[in-house]
Design an enzyme around this catalytic site. Structure first.
Site, mmCIF file in Angstrom:
data_model
loop_
_atom_site.group_PDB
_atom_site.id
_atom_site.type_symbol
_atom_site.label_atom_id
_atom_site.label_comp_id
_atom_site.label_asym_id
_atom_site.label_seq_id
_atom_site.Cartn_x
_atom_site.Cartn_y
_atom_site.Cartn_z
ATOM 1 N N LYS A 11 -53.690 -0.041 19.881
ATOM 2 C CA LYS A 11 -52.276 0.350 19.932
ATOM 3 C C LYS A 11 -51.385 -0.766 19.366
ATOM 4 O O LYS A 11 -51.708 -1.949 19.491
ATOM 5 C CB LYS A 11 -51.908 0.612 21.399
ATOM 6 C CG LYS A 11 -50.476 1.049 21.637
ATOM 7 C CD LYS A 11 -50.266 1.298 23.126
ATOM 8 C CE LYS A 11 -48.794 1.474 23.462
ATOM 9 N NZ LYS A 11 -48.016 0.261 23.313
ATOM 10 N N LYS B 54 -53.528 -7.094 18.316
ATOM 11 C CA LYS B 54 -54.634 -6.996 17.343
ATOM 12 C C LYS B 54 -54.587 -8.120 16.322
ATOM 13 O O LYS B 54 -55.585 -8.757 16.032
ATOM 14 C CB LYS B 54 -54.549 -5.688 16.535
ATOM 15 C CG LYS B 54 -55.060 -4.462 17.196
ATOM 16 C CD LYS B 54 -54.966 -3.294 16.259
ATOM 17 C CE LYS B 54 -53.596 -3.111 15.624
ATOM 18 N NZ LYS B 54 -52.505 -2.919 16.551
ATOM 19 N N LYS C 95 -46.506 -3.364 8.142
ATOM 20 C CA LYS C 95 -45.616 -4.482 8.520
ATOM 21 C C LYS C 95 -46.193 -5.837 8.102
ATOM 22 O O LYS C 95 -45.560 -6.866 8.280
ATOM 23 C CB LYS C 95 -45.223 -4.416 9.988
ATOM 24 C CG LYS C 95 -46.267 -4.757 11.003
ATOM 25 C CD LYS C 95 -45.611 -4.658 12.402
ATOM 26 C CE LYS C 95 -46.504 -5.231 13.498
ATOM 27 N NZ LYS C 95 -47.764 -4.496 13.673
ATOM 28 N N ASP D 85 -52.706 3.060 15.361
ATOM 29 C CA ASP D 85 -53.466 4.256 15.692
ATOM 30 C C ASP D 85 -53.918 4.893 14.394
ATOM 31 O O ASP D 85 -53.367 4.617 13.341
ATOM 32 C CB ASP D 85 -52.572 5.221 16.481
ATOM 33 C CG ASP D 85 -53.406 6.080 17.422
ATOM 34 O OD1 ASP D 85 -54.614 6.227 17.168
ATOM 35 O OD2 ASP D 85 -52.825 6.587 18.389
#
Lengths: 273, 358
Positions: free
Chosen positions: A10, A15, A41, A126
């Site tokens: 998520k 991450k 991003k 996701d």
């Protein structure tokens, strides 16, 4: 043999922090690492690059077309010699970022840039469309690691990615499997047990528990991974352990994702505990 | 009518909105149509329209331009490519009087705002036509949306004349002009002229007349939403279909007369006599044994066409006698007016005589 892994989870779960520290730790073992940020991003590799925003593949394609792009235009060396690539994306609200990921992979393949001891794909929150499943397709990442905290929405996203892995693994030539679950803790009560049980229920296992640590934020304020900024810290040791675990991991699985009602009752069990 | 089982006559309730819309828009002869998408979408439609024009003895090339999107346009958005293509369209010679922009499924998928790009002032109307390839519907949806889009070029008329518009002629079928001539013949019995063929071989400037008709005559009931749209815009009442069959053609005259304030009784009497005279010329096939087969393996029989055939069977005292009767293909679509019936009966006669000789 080259190992290709992907980190999915998520948005905002950590991450990129996990991926960058993992890459830094693996580089410290003397391995040749390529980290590819697959999120519009484009901040996956920023701490490895000491805060520099490297040009994204899609910005270059947009500005110059893809005919004249070379490896040096898209691959940048960061901390520990980690080779960093950012896919980037179109401007928000226009075009198709998923197709952009596919185009990025095709370009990197054409440039013969997909090499090294370990390739780390860091993929956005996701699997929203086929493009973001691209790293899981045949020939790219073969081991997927789900990054999640103990929050329900994070587990929900991880479960969705498990669904995508299960779906893709039905393809005849698929090599995509689940390598394990990484708990990136938010300091919630019983968090480790919850994520461990979740991993078990989807036919996988918890391969690392990364505690919440202020040192990570301090390192990032100094535009570095914690592995570089505080190599002696406990947190850096956690990432080095994670690197070794992943390198030595020979146990992967085809996940059995939970249905929505199973997921909800599972969450309820842990709330009641 | 057409008894030709050509693939061009295949169902209008399948296919792509682009083809339907372009079948209308390319008949605005001084316009340029832009297909916003990959070159192939334009290529297919250009080929189809060009071939259809040629087979109807029209040596014209449809004025189509493609924004020629490539993969990078899909990733980054195709609005710049559309801007450039609109500029290109405005610079072609002869300069277009209007530009129609159709979106494909891919630009709708990536979220290009086609309407916003078209809305910028350019001195020439640039009209975004809702199509969106398969996402926007089927062939028929494209036809309807194109008609409504062209209608935006007209303003309400200062004066309504005793005339009719033909709305939504099926430009890809054979016999389009014969059908229009038949409607003109019928309306002339009531003293009603044709104001505008909307849209068939017209210029952008002609569209201005759209609101001046006393009645809109839709080609078929599927165009009802267009009839309603035109009624909203111009207060023009509509007849929902071109006439079919003997009685149907007389009912058409009655309806047109009622809407336009013309007593139709004399016109109906004249038409009945005309029909009787027409049928009398086919007395030679009276009593023949026939049977019908569907117009094409891929097409279901059209109930309207079946009703028209049943009417002629009775009028000419034919017998339906499968399997040894003369096999006659059901027409598709149903023949228009008395003239359409006459052409259909000519074809029946050829088949019946051929069987007699064979």
């Amino acid at each position: 043999m080259m190992k290709q892994i992907a980190l999915y989870g998520k948005g905002g779960i950590g991450k990129s922090t996990t991926a960058a520290n993992l890459s830094a730790a693996l580089a410290g073992e003397g391995l040749d690492i390529l980290q590819i940020g697959c999120d519009p991003k484009h901040d996956s590799t920023r701490m490895l690059m000491h805060g520099t925003w490297i040009p994204t593949v899609l910005d270059l394609i947009r500005e110059r077309g893809d005919a004249t792009i070379t490896v040096d235009d898209v691959v940048y060396r960061g901390f520990g010699g980690v080779r960093c690539v950012e896919a980037g994306g179109p401007e928000p609200g226009i075009g198709c970022a998923g197709r952009g990921i596919i185009a990025t992979f095709q370009l990197l393949e054409r440039l013969d840039a997909l090499k090294g001891d370990v390739i780390v794909y860091d993929v956005l929150g996701d699997v929203v469309c086929g493009g973001f499943a691209m790293p899981m397709r045949e020939g790219y990442a073969q081991e997927i690691y789900l990054v999640t905290s103990g929050e329900l929405m994070s587990v929900y996203a991880a479960n969705n990615i498990a669904k995508a892995i299960a779906r893709l693994s039905r393809r005849v030539r698929s090599k995509c499997t689940l390598g394990g679950v990484i708990c990136n803790a938010k300091n919630i009560d019983g968090e480790r047990d919850l994520v461990e049980e979740f991993a078990h229920r989807i036919n996988s296992r918890l391969i690392a528990y990364v505690p919440r640590d202020r040192g990570v934020q301090v390192a990032e304020l100094n535009r570095q991974t914690v592995v570089e900024y505080a190599p002696e810290s406990n947190q850096a040791a956690v990432y080095r352990d994670l690197g070794r675990t992943i390198c030595e991991n020979r146990t992967t699985s085809i996940p059995t994702p939970l249905e929505m009602d199973e997921l909800e009752s599972f969450a309820l069990e842990f709330v009641q505990v | 009518m057409s008894s030709n089982p050509s693939p061009l006559n295949s169902s209008r309730f399948e296919g792509c909105t682009l083809t339907g819309a372009l079948s209308v828009l390319t008949e605005v002869r001084d316009a340029v149509c832009i297909v916003h998408g990959p070159a192939g979408c334009t290529h297919h439609n250009f080929s189809l329209l060009h071939a259809t024009l040629l087979s109807n003895d029209r040596l014209e090339a449809p004025r189509l331009l493609s924004t020629r999107l490539t993969e990078n346009d899909i990733i980054f958005g195709g609005e710049d490519a559309l801007e450039k293509t609109i500029a290109r369209a405005l610079s072609v010679s002869p300069a277009p009087t209007s530009v129609f922009v159709l979106s494909t499924c891919i630009v709708e998928t990536i979220g290009d705002d086609t309407a916003a790009v078209c809305a910028k002032p350019r001195g020439v109307p640039v009209v975004a036509v809702p199509t969106a390839g398969f996402l926007g519907g089927v062939f028929e949806t494209g036809v309807r949306n194109a008609l409504s889009s062209v209608a935006t070029l007209a303003s309400p008329a200062a004066e309504v004349t005793l005339t009719a518009n033909l709305v939504g002629e099926k430009n890809l079928e054979y016999g389009v002009d014969e059908n229009a001539a038949e409607i003109a013949r019928l309306l002339a019995r009531l003293g009603i002229g044709i104001n505008l063929r909307f849209v068939r071989r017209i210029g952008t400037g002609d569209v201005e007349r759209l609101g001046a008709a006393a009645v809109n005559i839709l080609r078929e009931p599927a165009l009802r939403p267009v009839g309603e749209d035109l009624k909203r815009r111009f207060k023009t009442p509509c007849i929902e279909s071109f006439p079919t069959g003997l009685a149907g053609t007389c009912r058409f005259l009655e309806e047109a007369g009622r809407i336009c304030g013309v007593d139709p009784s004399e016109a109906v009497e004249e038409e009945r006599a005309y029909q009787a005279e027409m049928l009398s010329r086919f007395a030679d096939i009276a009593g023949s044994r026939v049977c019908f087969r569907p117009p094409h393996p891929a097409l279901n029989p059209d109930p309207v066409a079946e009703a028209v055939c049943a009417e002629c069977i009775e009028a000419l005292d034919l017998t339906i006698a499968p399997p040894d009767g003369v096999v006659i293909p059901l027409p598709y679509p149903a023949p228009v007016g008395t003239a359409g019936l006459r052409r259909m009966l000519h074809r029946w006669r050829v088949l019946i005589r051929g069987k007699g000789r064979g």
